[in-house]
Design an enzyme around this catalytic site. Sequence first.
Site, mmCIF file in Angstrom:
data_model
loop_
_atom_site.group_PDB
_atom_site.id
_atom_site.type_symbol
_atom_site.label_atom_id
_atom_site.label_comp_id
_atom_site.label_asym_id
_atom_site.label_seq_id
_atom_site.Cartn_x
_atom_site.Cartn_y
_atom_site.Cartn_z
ATOM 1 N N GLY A 451 0.820 -1.210 0.000
ATOM 2 C CA GLY A 451 0.000 0.000 0.000
ATOM 3 C C GLY A 451 0.849 1.253 0.000
ATOM 4 N N SER A 452 0.394 2.251 0.747
ATOM 5 C CA SER A 452 0.997 3.589 0.658
ATOM 6 C C SER A 452 2.420 3.658 1.191
ATOM 7 C CB SER A 452 0.129 4.606 1.402
ATOM 8 O OG SER A 452 -1.122 4.744 0.746
ATOM 9 N N ILE A 453 2.867 2.709 1.982
ATOM 10 C CA ILE A 453 4.266 2.767 2.427
ATOM 11 C C ILE A 453 5.211 2.570 1.245
ATOM 12 C CG2 ILE A 453 3.791 2.057 4.803
ATOM 13 C CD1 ILE A 453 4.532 -0.781 4.003
#
Length: 738
Positions: A451-453
């Site tokens: 995801g966003s990491i």
Amino acid sequence: MSPRSEDPRRDATGSRRGSSRGSEPREPGLGGISDARAYTPRGRTVREGGGAEQRRTPRSNRSGDPFRPALQVLDGGRAGRAGTREPATDGARSGRRSTAAGGRAGVVRTVSSRPVHEPFDDDDEEAPPPRRRSQPRRPAAQPRRPVRKPRRPPRLGDPRRRLRLGTVLALALFASIGVRLVYLQTADTPAYADGGLPDRLAVVELPAPRGAILDRDGEPLANSVEARYVFADPTRVTDRAATARALSPLLGVPASDLAEKMRKRTLPGTDTPLQFVYLARGVEVGTAKKIMALDLAGINVHRDERREVPGGDLAANLIGFVSQDMNGLEGLEAKYDDVLRGQAGKRTYEVGLGDLAAPIPGGYSSTTQPQPGSSLKLTVDRDLQFMTQRILAKQTAKVKGSVGAAVIIEVPSGEVLAQASQPTYDAANPTKVGSPSDRDDAATTFVVDPGSIHKAITFGAALQEGVITPDTAFPVANTIVRGGVTFRDTHPVDGRTMSIPGMLAFSSNVGTIEIAEKLGKDRLFDYQKRFGLGQATGEGMPGEAAGRLLPPDQWSGSAYGSVPIGHSVDATPLQMAAAYAAIANNGTYVQPHLVKETIGADGERSPAAAPTTRSVLSPANAAALRRMMEAVTTVDGPDGQATGLAAAVPGYRVAGKTGTGLRYDGGKQQPGEVGSFIGMAPAENPRYVVAVFVWSPGGGGGAVAAPAFREMMGFTLRHYRVPPSLTDKSPKFEVFPR
């Protein structure tokens, strides 16, 4: 009788015999050599003719003429065969003796053609007078019955010769025996000695202690201690029920189970009775002594080894466990089994049979000393590991059915200081778990869409390639469509111009996708690999997942939107933590590792292989990226709050990123979502990276990941006495520049 007539060498007329040799003709019928019976080996008798008296001439009275006996034999033989008297000649001696009517005739005895007794010769002055018979002489005219001379006794053997022969034979016999003994003792010794040796050998195994697993300070995480195992010989157990009742309280095993184990039975597929069965393993030495004091028939104990895990579930998912035979089955125990497991020794010796089942003094004996296993010293800090597990368990307990993972990495070295999983288990009792997956190390086997990491990787590649700068800003829409799929932001900004720190703070999907399009899929894919995605880190854990990257030639239209924001990418928590550690380490990737060194049984230390390193970002771009990532934990204003405010650590500057991803198990997407936060502190000079992942079937992982990070990072900084960031304050970020 006148002296003249008494002279045996004179005849009846008074003349000396043999004085005129061959002058008188020989009268037939009178005694002579021709009347003598030839002496042969089969008939050793003498026939006397004409009533002549038989005499034996001593051997010593023979004439010194060597040819006389032969001439007499030849002359007599011819006379005997002709039956007439032949006139004697001067050259041949007749050997006869002239006698009167009652005189004696000479006798000649021969054996074959060899004379034995010769007649006296008239000229032989040295011949002794003939022996006279004691009985009266018979008249010459009266026929005389021949007398058979008795056989001569056999000639006795020489005793000295027999003695010498016997001595030679005895010596030859003893010599042959001696040679054979020497041969047996030298040439044939191994063959004869080894022939029956297997029947007399006893082998006792000398176990080798298994090496310990230590933390970075040398404190034991798992070690072996001496113990005993209790076993039974069912053929010798007299009362199973009573024996089971006596052992049950000492072994902590129900009496019914013990009685069943001691039941008499045979080996599978044979008629051989079973004579060995384990009743308990790893029994304490004190308890074993109590069992032996009971003196139960058919019950005995022997040396054993027990693996102790002092911390119980402390680092259990890392350490793993061993079998009862001290073979590593999971975790580091399995990965480094060949290092930890020692080489057992053995003692082989000859024993007597039957009642003399004891070592034979001076018999064969061979001892191979055991070689204890080496100890494994990890990079893990036991105290930090304990607190990490405790914090993770507390936070994941807030989310029902959740699975959590946490990793703490020391930035300069890449050493893993803590690696926790939730749920966990007691490594001393590995079978007492709710599910076998509870024993997995989530940090290396928990495959997720990060995801966003993942956006930190996209922004870092764009900085390194010059696509963006720290001052870059551009308008960001609320949504964007790629490949027919709509991607939207969770913090819509309605097309306002947004800075790069603002995009990170609000985790803008649209802004990240637009930057990735400028970077290009090939360069993004290259930086993904540089940051360590798509391949196992080689940290040291067995069964580590490699993750998966989508090659550029397989991108679909939607991949241009999903890949930059961390979807269509499979990674583990450890891989993502190592990528952030590269940003914290001034752009240099260092392979994360768990093993610090190996300590041999002799105390010799062998450092682990140096970790793999490579440059990913320049130090300036890495520092710029860290500074922009601080906005995630600091931006809080009228335009909105950053997604990572809950991860801020009081007194320290923290740079990091939140994420919401998906979990995959067996290639299949699982329900719920994975909340995560990865950060570093102090941001101005990072010392540690902490990554927290929490998956929940019903969602909510993001709500607990950031708070868990805050507690873990705060304890880590205090534990290692890192000074707070008092002089270096976090920068003020302008999210929407004018």
